[in-house]
Design a protein around this motif. Structure first.
Motif, PDB file in Angstrom:
ATOM      1  N   MET A   1       4.147  -1.031  -7.642  1.00 50.36           N
ATOM      2  CA  MET A   1       3.706  -0.502  -6.382  1.00 50.36           C
ATOM      3  C   MET A   1       4.905   0.064  -5.628  1.00 50.36           C
ATOM      4  SD  MET A   1       2.261  -2.274  -2.925  1.00 50.36           S
ATOM      5  CE  MET A   1       3.831  -2.926  -2.522  1.00 50.36           C
ATOM      6  N   LYS A   2       4.677   1.191  -4.975  1.00 48.40           N
ATOM      7  CA  LYS A   2       5.740   1.745  -4.149  1.00 48.40           C
ATOM      8  C   LYS A   2       5.182   2.080  -2.768  1.00 48.40           C
ATOM      9  CE  LYS A   2       5.420   6.233  -6.420  1.00 48.40           C
ATOM     10  NZ  LYS A   2       4.623   5.715  -7.514  1.00 48.40           N
ATOM     11  N   ILE A   3       6.074   2.113  -1.818  1.00 50.07           N
ATOM     12  CA  ILE A   3       5.733   2.461  -0.453  1.00 50.07           C
ATOM     13  C   ILE A   3       6.482   3.745  -0.142  1.00 50.07           C
ATOM     14  CG2 ILE A   3       5.779   1.728   1.950  1.00 50.07           C
ATOM     15  CD1 ILE A   3       6.197  -1.178   0.745  1.00 50.07           C
ATOM     16  N   THR A   4       5.743   4.775   0.269  1.00 49.02           N
ATOM     17  CA  THR A   4       6.345   6.060   0.593  1.00 49.02           C
ATOM     18  C   THR A   4       6.068   6.363   2.052  1.00 49.02           C
ATOM     19  OG1 THR A   4       5.860   6.797  -1.651  1.00 49.02           O
ATOM     20  CG2 THR A   4       6.495   8.472  -0.058  1.00 49.02           C
ATOM     21  N   ARG A   5       7.123   6.694   2.786  1.00 49.64           N
ATOM     22  CA  ARG A   5       6.992   6.983   4.217  1.00 49.64           C
ATOM     23  C   ARG A   5       7.364   8.441   4.454  1.00 49.64           C
ATOM     24  NH1 ARG A   5      11.078   6.186   8.560  1.00 49.64           N
ATOM     25  NH2 ARG A   5      12.399   5.533   6.844  1.00 49.64           N
ATOM     26  N   PHE A   6       6.422   9.186   5.034  1.00 45.31           N
ATOM     27  CA  PHE A   6       6.728  10.545   5.460  1.00 45.31           C
ATOM     28  C   PHE A   6       7.478  10.445   6.776  1.00 45.31           C
ATOM     29  CE2 PHE A   6       3.609  11.439   2.313  1.00 45.31           C
ATOM     30  CZ  PHE A   6       3.870  12.733   1.870  1.00 45.31           C
ATOM     31  N   SER A  42       7.754   1.270  14.775  1.00 42.38           N
ATOM     32  CA  SER A  42       7.171   2.593  14.544  1.00 42.38           C
ATOM     33  C   SER A  42       5.780   2.381  13.961  1.00 42.38           C
ATOM     34  CB  SER A  42       8.014   3.394  13.554  1.00 42.38           C
ATOM     35  OG  SER A  42       9.297   3.614  14.064  1.00 42.38           O
ATOM     36  N   VAL A  43       4.834   3.200  14.398  1.00 42.60           N
ATOM     37  CA  VAL A  43       3.442   3.037  13.989  1.00 42.60           C
ATOM     38  C   VAL A  43       3.051   4.162  13.035  1.00 42.60           C
ATOM     39  CG1 VAL A  43       1.072   2.803  14.792  1.00 42.60           C
ATOM     40  CG2 VAL A  43       2.946   1.960  16.203  1.00 42.60           C
ATOM     41  N   PHE A  44       2.319   3.787  11.980  1.00 43.88           N
ATOM     42  CA  PHE A  44       1.934   4.737  10.932  1.00 43.88           C
ATOM     43  C   PHE A  44       0.468   4.608  10.574  1.00 43.88           C
ATOM     44  CE2 PHE A  44       6.400   3.854  10.370  1.00 43.88           C
ATOM     45  CZ  PHE A  44       6.945   5.095  10.121  1.00 43.88           C
ATOM     46  N   LEU A  45      -0.059   5.678  10.035  1.00 46.44           N
ATOM     47  CA  LEU A  45      -1.342   5.636   9.356  1.00 46.44           C
ATOM     48  C   LEU A  45      -1.015   5.242   7.923  1.00 46.44           C
ATOM     49  CD1 LEU A  45      -4.367   6.266   9.016  1.00 46.44           C
ATOM     50  CD2 LEU A  45      -3.712   8.608   8.483  1.00 46.44           C
ATOM     51  N   ALA A  46      -1.556   4.123   7.461  1.00 43.64           N
ATOM     52  CA  ALA A  46      -1.314   3.645   6.097  1.00 43.64           C
ATOM     53  C   ALA A  46      -2.466   4.093   5.205  1.00 43.64           C
ATOM     54  CB  ALA A  46      -1.186   2.124   6.081  1.00 43.64           C
ATOM     55  N   VAL A  47      -2.136   4.632   4.047  1.00 44.58           N
ATOM     56  CA  VAL A  47      -3.123   5.136   3.092  1.00 44.58           C
ATOM     57  C   VAL A  47      -2.966   4.336   1.799  1.00 44.58           C
ATOM     58  CG1 VAL A  47      -3.925   7.164   1.820  1.00 44.58           C
ATOM     59  CG2 VAL A  47      -2.886   7.452   4.087  1.00 44.58           C
ATOM     60  N   ARG A  48      -4.059   3.751   1.305  1.00 44.76           N
ATOM     61  CA  ARG A  48      -4.010   2.969   0.062  1.00 44.76           C
ATOM     62  C   ARG A  48      -4.479   3.839  -1.103  1.00 44.76           C
ATOM     63  NH1 ARG A  48      -7.572  -2.312  -0.238  1.00 44.76           N
ATOM     64  NH2 ARG A  48      -9.207  -0.763  -0.426  1.00 44.76           N
ATOM     65  N   ILE A  49      -3.610   4.013  -2.083  1.00 46.00           N
ATOM     66  CA  ILE A  49      -3.923   4.780  -3.285  1.00 46.00           C
ATOM     67  C   ILE A  49      -4.738   3.889  -4.220  1.00 46.00           C
ATOM     68  CG2 ILE A  49      -2.938   6.022  -5.254  1.00 46.00           C
ATOM     69  CD1 ILE A  49      -2.419   7.374  -2.518  1.00 46.00           C
ATOM     70  N   ASN A  50      -5.784   4.451  -4.841  1.00 46.85           N
ATOM     71  CA  ASN A  50      -6.658   3.623  -5.678  1.00 46.85           C
ATOM     72  C   ASN A  50      -6.764   4.071  -7.130  1.00 46.85           C
ATOM     73  OD1 ASN A  50      -8.164   5.923  -5.222  1.00 46.85           O
ATOM     74  ND2 ASN A  50     -10.103   4.851  -4.997  1.00 46.85           N
ATOM     75  N   ARG A  51      -5.965   5.065  -7.541  1.00 49.47           N
ATOM     76  CA  ARG A  51      -5.984   5.447  -8.947  1.00 49.47           C
ATOM     77  C   ARG A  51      -4.724   6.199  -9.317  1.00 49.47           C
ATOM     78  NH1 ARG A  51     -10.888   9.797  -9.430  1.00 49.47           N
ATOM     79  NH2 ARG A  51     -10.199   9.868 -11.581  1.00 49.47           N
ATOM     80  N   ASP A 144      -0.284   1.782  -4.507  1.00 44.77           N
ATOM     81  CA  ASP A 144       0.769   2.430  -3.728  1.00 44.77           C
ATOM     82  C   ASP A 144       0.301   2.603  -2.293  1.00 44.77           C
ATOM     83  OD1 ASP A 144       2.293   2.643  -6.020  1.00 44.77           O
ATOM     84  OD2 ASP A 144       2.148   4.828  -6.175  1.00 44.77           O
ATOM     85  N   ILE A 145       1.247   2.596  -1.365  1.00 46.56           N
ATOM     86  CA  ILE A 145       0.932   2.782   0.047  1.00 46.56           C
ATOM     87  C   ILE A 145       1.717   3.972   0.568  1.00 46.56           C
ATOM     88  CG2 ILE A 145       1.048   1.763   2.357  1.00 46.56           C
ATOM     89  CD1 ILE A 145       0.738  -0.977   0.996  1.00 46.56           C
ATOM     90  N   LEU A 146       1.031   4.834   1.257  1.00 45.44           N
ATOM     91  CA  LEU A 146       1.596   6.038   1.845  1.00 45.44           C
ATOM     92  C   LEU A 146       1.554   5.865   3.361  1.00 45.44           C
ATOM     93  CD1 LEU A 146       2.288   9.116   1.363  1.00 45.44           C
ATOM     94  CD2 LEU A 146      -0.148   9.501   1.494  1.00 45.44           C
ATOM     95  N   LEU A 147       2.663   6.131   4.044  1.00 44.77           N
ATOM     96  CA  LEU A 147       2.728   5.970   5.497  1.00 44.77           C
ATOM     97  C   LEU A 147       2.947   7.326   6.164  1.00 44.77           C
ATOM     98  CD1 LEU A 147       5.090   2.845   5.619  1.00 44.77           C
ATOM     99  CD2 LEU A 147       2.609   2.872   5.894  1.00 44.77           C
ATOM    100  N   LEU A 148       2.040   7.696   7.068  1.00 46.09           N
ATOM    101  CA  LEU A 148       2.134   8.938   7.835  1.00 46.09           C
ATOM    102  C   LEU A 148       2.389   8.580   9.294  1.00 46.09           C
ATOM    103  CD1 LEU A 148      -0.961  10.739   6.312  1.00 46.09           C
ATOM    104  CD2 LEU A 148       1.425  11.275   5.858  1.00 46.09           C
TER     105      LEU A 148
END
Length: 179
Positions: A1-6, A42-51, A144-148
């Motif tokens: 799993m990785k965490i990516t922050r824009f 800092s506040v983000f929209l977190a997006v959970r990747i599912n595939r 994976d988690i994506l942070l916007l």
């Protein structure tokens, strides 16, 4: 799993990768660092990747995430660009709240975080662009988690406090105790 922050609201802008050790699991207390001056959230929209996906087109991106949430990251008030890379690997500095279906989450429009109103600037198109852009750089994988960034006001981190986020309907989706 990785965490990516824009780092900006632009899905084609700069990004930062965080190790999985930077993630504080929900329900666990967050420790106020005992070094540095003031720390803020800092506040983000977190997006959970599912595939699993690579080079995903924007129109297919909704198939690659199944939930959104509010995410937070703690960082020192004053940080030099040279220190930013080292801080990306700092343990237990990122956490997220309850995962909600994308259409329900985006319908909320605004949230209250630590007593401050935060507008939800992202749309499903913005999330789709971010997922697609990330998949061109690296393989996205389940979990994976994506942070916007939400571009919210600065929230100062204090020991012995709580950080909560609620929807505009009053449902609590994030609760973090700072010790």
């Amino acid at each position: 799993m990785k965490i990516t922050r824009f780092l900006t609201g632009d899905p084609n802008g700069p990004i930062d990768f965080h190790p999985d050790s930077a993630l504080l699991l929900p329900g666990r207390p967050m420790f106020h660092p005992d070094f540095g001056d003031e720390w803020h959230v800092s506040v983000f929209l977190a997006v959970r990747i599912n595939r699993l996906g690579k080079s995903v087109g924007e129109k297919f991106a909704p198939r690659y995430y199944d939930a959104l949430s509010i995410g937070i990251r703690i960082e020192p008030e004053s940080v030099s660009p040279a220190d930013e890379g080292a801080l990306s690997g700092m343990d237990c500095t990122i956490t997220y709240g309850e995962w909600i279906k994308p259409e329900e989450f985006l319908a909320n429009g605004s949230f209250e975080i630590a007593g401050l109103n935060v507008e939800q600037p992202h749309t499903s198109d913005c999330v789709d662009r971010a997922v697609s852009a990330l998949s061109r750089l690296t393989t996205i994988k389940m979990g994976d988690i994506l942070l916007l960034p939400l571009g919210s006001p600065v929230i100062i981190l204090h020991p012995r406090s709580y950080i909560t986020a609620t929807t505009n309907t009053g449902n609590e989706i994030l609760s973090v105790k700072v010790v």
